[in-house]
Design a protein around this motif. Structure first.
Motif, PDB file in Angstrom:
ATOM      1  N   THR A   1       0.666   2.968 -22.069  1.00 27.64           N
ATOM      2  CA  THR A   1       1.026   1.986 -21.044  1.00 27.64           C
ATOM      3  C   THR A   1       2.004   0.931 -21.550  1.00 27.64           C
ATOM      4  OG1 THR A   1      -0.883   0.605 -21.611  1.00 27.64           O
ATOM      5  CG2 THR A   1      -1.184   2.244 -19.854  1.00 27.64           C
ATOM      6  N   GLY A   2       2.196   0.897 -22.864  1.00 28.77           N
ATOM      7  CA  GLY A   2       3.089  -0.111 -23.426  1.00 28.77           C
ATOM      8  C   GLY A   2       2.485  -1.508 -23.391  1.00 28.77           C
ATOM      9  N   MET A   3       1.165  -1.587 -23.404  1.00 29.10           N
ATOM     10  CA  MET A   3       0.483  -2.880 -23.332  1.00 29.10           C
ATOM     11  C   MET A   3      -0.062  -3.267 -24.703  1.00 29.10           C
ATOM     12  SD  MET A   3      -1.794  -2.565 -19.889  1.00 29.10           S
ATOM     13  CE  MET A   3      -1.051  -2.636 -18.278  1.00 29.10           C
ATOM     14  N   ASP A   4      -0.120  -4.570 -24.933  1.00 34.36           N
ATOM     15  CA  ASP A   4      -0.801  -5.049 -26.129  1.00 34.36           C
ATOM     16  C   ASP A   4      -2.275  -5.254 -25.773  1.00 34.36           C
ATOM     17  OD1 ASP A   4      -1.096  -7.540 -24.820  1.00 34.36           O
ATOM     18  OD2 ASP A   4       0.675  -8.360 -25.802  1.00 34.36           O
ATOM     19  N   GLU A   5      -3.078  -5.658 -26.755  1.00 33.66           N
ATOM     20  CA  GLU A   5      -4.513  -5.769 -26.531  1.00 33.66           C
ATOM     21  C   GLU A   5      -4.876  -6.785 -25.449  1.00 33.66           C
ATOM     22  OE1 GLU A   5      -8.216  -5.764 -29.402  1.00 33.66           O
ATOM     23  OE2 GLU A   5      -6.370  -5.191 -30.462  1.00 33.66           O
ATOM     24  N   ALA A   6      -4.212  -7.909 -25.442  1.00 37.85           N
ATOM     25  CA  ALA A   6      -4.508  -8.944 -24.446  1.00 37.85           C
ATOM     26  C   ALA A   6      -4.185  -8.458 -23.031  1.00 37.85           C
ATOM     27  CB  ALA A   6      -3.717 -10.209 -24.760  1.00 37.85           C
ATOM     28  N   GLU A   7      -3.052  -7.800 -22.879  1.00 36.37           N
ATOM     29  CA  GLU A   7      -2.647  -7.259 -21.579  1.00 36.37           C
ATOM     30  C   GLU A   7      -3.615  -6.171 -21.113  1.00 36.37           C
ATOM     31  OE1 GLU A   7       1.897  -6.401 -20.119  1.00 36.37           O
ATOM     32  OE2 GLU A   7       1.381  -5.827 -22.148  1.00 36.37           O
ATOM     33  N   PHE A   8      -4.018  -5.336 -22.054  1.00 38.33           N
ATOM     34  CA  PHE A   8      -4.857  -4.184 -21.726  1.00 38.33           C
ATOM     35  C   PHE A   8      -6.262  -4.597 -21.315  1.00 38.33           C
ATOM     36  CE2 PHE A   8      -7.254  -0.244 -22.701  1.00 38.33           C
ATOM     37  CZ  PHE A   8      -6.530   0.629 -21.901  1.00 38.33           C
ATOM     38  N   LYS A   9      -6.742  -5.746 -21.795  1.00 31.98           N
ATOM     39  CA  LYS A   9      -8.109  -6.157 -21.510  1.00 31.98           C
ATOM     40  C   LYS A   9      -8.404  -6.231 -20.014  1.00 31.98           C
ATOM     41  CE  LYS A   9     -11.690  -9.579 -22.252  1.00 31.98           C
ATOM     42  NZ  LYS A   9     -12.479  -8.916 -21.264  1.00 31.98           N
ATOM     43  N   THR A  10      -7.502  -6.779 -19.245  1.00 32.18           N
ATOM     44  CA  THR A  10      -7.729  -6.918 -17.803  1.00 32.18           C
ATOM     45  C   THR A  10      -7.887  -5.562 -17.128  1.00 32.18           C
ATOM     46  OG1 THR A  10      -6.427  -8.943 -17.796  1.00 32.18           O
ATOM     47  CG2 THR A  10      -6.793  -7.897 -15.672  1.00 32.18           C
ATOM     48  N   VAL A  11      -6.996  -4.645 -17.426  1.00 29.78           N
ATOM     49  CA  VAL A  11      -7.077  -3.327 -16.788  1.00 29.78           C
ATOM     50  C   VAL A  11      -8.253  -2.528 -17.341  1.00 29.78           C
ATOM     51  CG1 VAL A  11      -4.642  -3.257 -16.138  1.00 29.78           C
ATOM     52  CG2 VAL A  11      -5.339  -2.307 -18.337  1.00 29.78           C
ATOM     53  N   TYR A  12      -8.580  -2.762 -18.603  1.00 36.77           N
ATOM     54  CA  TYR A  12      -9.716  -2.089 -19.230  1.00 36.77           C
ATOM     55  C   TYR A  12     -11.018  -2.507 -18.542  1.00 36.77           C
ATOM     56  CZ  TYR A  12     -12.575  -0.291 -23.113  1.00 36.77           C
ATOM     57  OH  TYR A  12     -13.471   0.399 -23.891  1.00 36.77           O
ATOM     58  N   ASP A  13     -11.119  -3.765 -18.182  1.00 37.55           N
ATOM     59  CA  ASP A  13     -12.297  -4.249 -17.456  1.00 37.55           C
ATOM     60  C   ASP A  13     -12.392  -3.627 -16.072  1.00 37.55           C
ATOM     61  OD1 ASP A  13     -12.903  -5.793 -19.667  1.00 37.55           O
ATOM     62  OD2 ASP A  13     -12.210  -7.678 -18.775  1.00 37.55           O
ATOM     63  N   LYS A  14     -11.254  -3.443 -15.411  1.00 38.05           N
ATOM     64  CA  LYS A  14     -11.243  -2.780 -14.107  1.00 38.05           C
ATOM     65  C   LYS A  14     -11.681  -1.322 -14.252  1.00 38.05           C
ATOM     66  CE  LYS A  14      -7.960  -5.423 -11.428  1.00 38.05           C
ATOM     67  NZ  LYS A  14      -8.818  -5.458 -10.255  1.00 38.05           N
ATOM     68  N   ALA A  15     -11.221  -0.669 -15.311  1.00 40.27           N
ATOM     69  CA  ALA A  15     -11.626   0.712 -15.573  1.00 40.27           C
ATOM     70  C   ALA A  15     -13.128   0.794 -15.797  1.00 40.27           C
ATOM     71  CB  ALA A  15     -10.866   1.256 -16.777  1.00 40.27           C
ATOM     72  N   ALA A  16     -13.681  -0.201 -16.477  1.00 39.40           N
ATOM     73  CA  ALA A  16     -15.131  -0.235 -16.710  1.00 39.40           C
ATOM     74  C   ALA A  16     -15.893  -0.286 -15.390  1.00 39.40           C
ATOM     75  CB  ALA A  16     -15.497  -1.429 -17.579  1.00 39.40           C
ATOM     76  N   ASN A  17     -15.347  -1.007 -14.419  1.00 39.79           N
ATOM     77  CA  ASN A  17     -15.985  -1.067 -13.099  1.00 39.79           C
ATOM     78  C   ASN A  17     -16.045   0.312 -12.455  1.00 39.79           C
ATOM     79  OD1 ASN A  17     -16.269  -3.853 -13.328  1.00 39.79           O
ATOM     80  ND2 ASN A  17     -14.379  -4.271 -12.220  1.00 39.79           N
ATOM     81  N   VAL A  18     -14.969   1.070 -12.570  1.00 39.64           N
ATOM     82  CA  VAL A  18     -14.920   2.419 -12.001  1.00 39.64           C
ATOM     83  C   VAL A  18     -15.999   3.283 -12.645  1.00 39.64           C
ATOM     84  CG1 VAL A  18     -13.536   4.529 -11.722  1.00 39.64           C
ATOM     85  CG2 VAL A  18     -12.452   2.280 -11.477  1.00 39.64           C
ATOM     86  N   VAL A  19     -16.024   3.292 -13.964  1.00 39.91           N
ATOM     87  CA  VAL A  19     -16.967   4.134 -14.696  1.00 39.91           C
ATOM     88  C   VAL A  19     -18.404   3.725 -14.400  1.00 39.91           C
ATOM     89  CG1 VAL A  19     -17.720   4.855 -16.997  1.00 39.91           C
ATOM     90  CG2 VAL A  19     -15.282   4.715 -16.468  1.00 39.91           C
TER      91      VAL A  19
END
Length: 86
Positions: A32-50
């Motif tokens: 995605t070309g994201m750094d860790e800080a950027e990825f955290k927000t989308v990673y949390d959304k992914a956690a909601n899906v799972v």
């Protein structure tokens, strides 16, 4: 702006695969070309899906509901394209 929203949508999708053990977090961030800080927000959304998918017993139910729950998390990014953006 559109590129940023698409990048976030890709981040949520790849984050789902991180949470399910199919990708590493580093692989998803690279994709995605994201750094860790950027990825955290989308990673949390992914956690909601799972988390929502874990409430279903059968694989068939999980497959059936996957797009619904993914859409719920992507909606804020898609809405920024306007009603005729997709």
């Amino acid at each position: 702006m559109a590129k940023k929203n698409v990048k976030k949508m890709m981040g949520v999708m790849s984050g789902v695969f991180v949470h399910t053990g199919n990708l590493s977090k580093e692989e998803a961030m690279e994709m995605t070309g994201m750094d860790e800080a950027e990825f955290k927000t989308v990673y949390d959304k992914a956690a909601n899906v799972v988390k929502k998918l874990e409430s279903y017993d059968s694989a068939a139910e999980k497959y059936d509901k996957f797009s619904k729950h993914l859409w719920e998390e992507l909606q804020e990014y898609v809405e920024k394209f306007g009603p005729f953006g997709i």
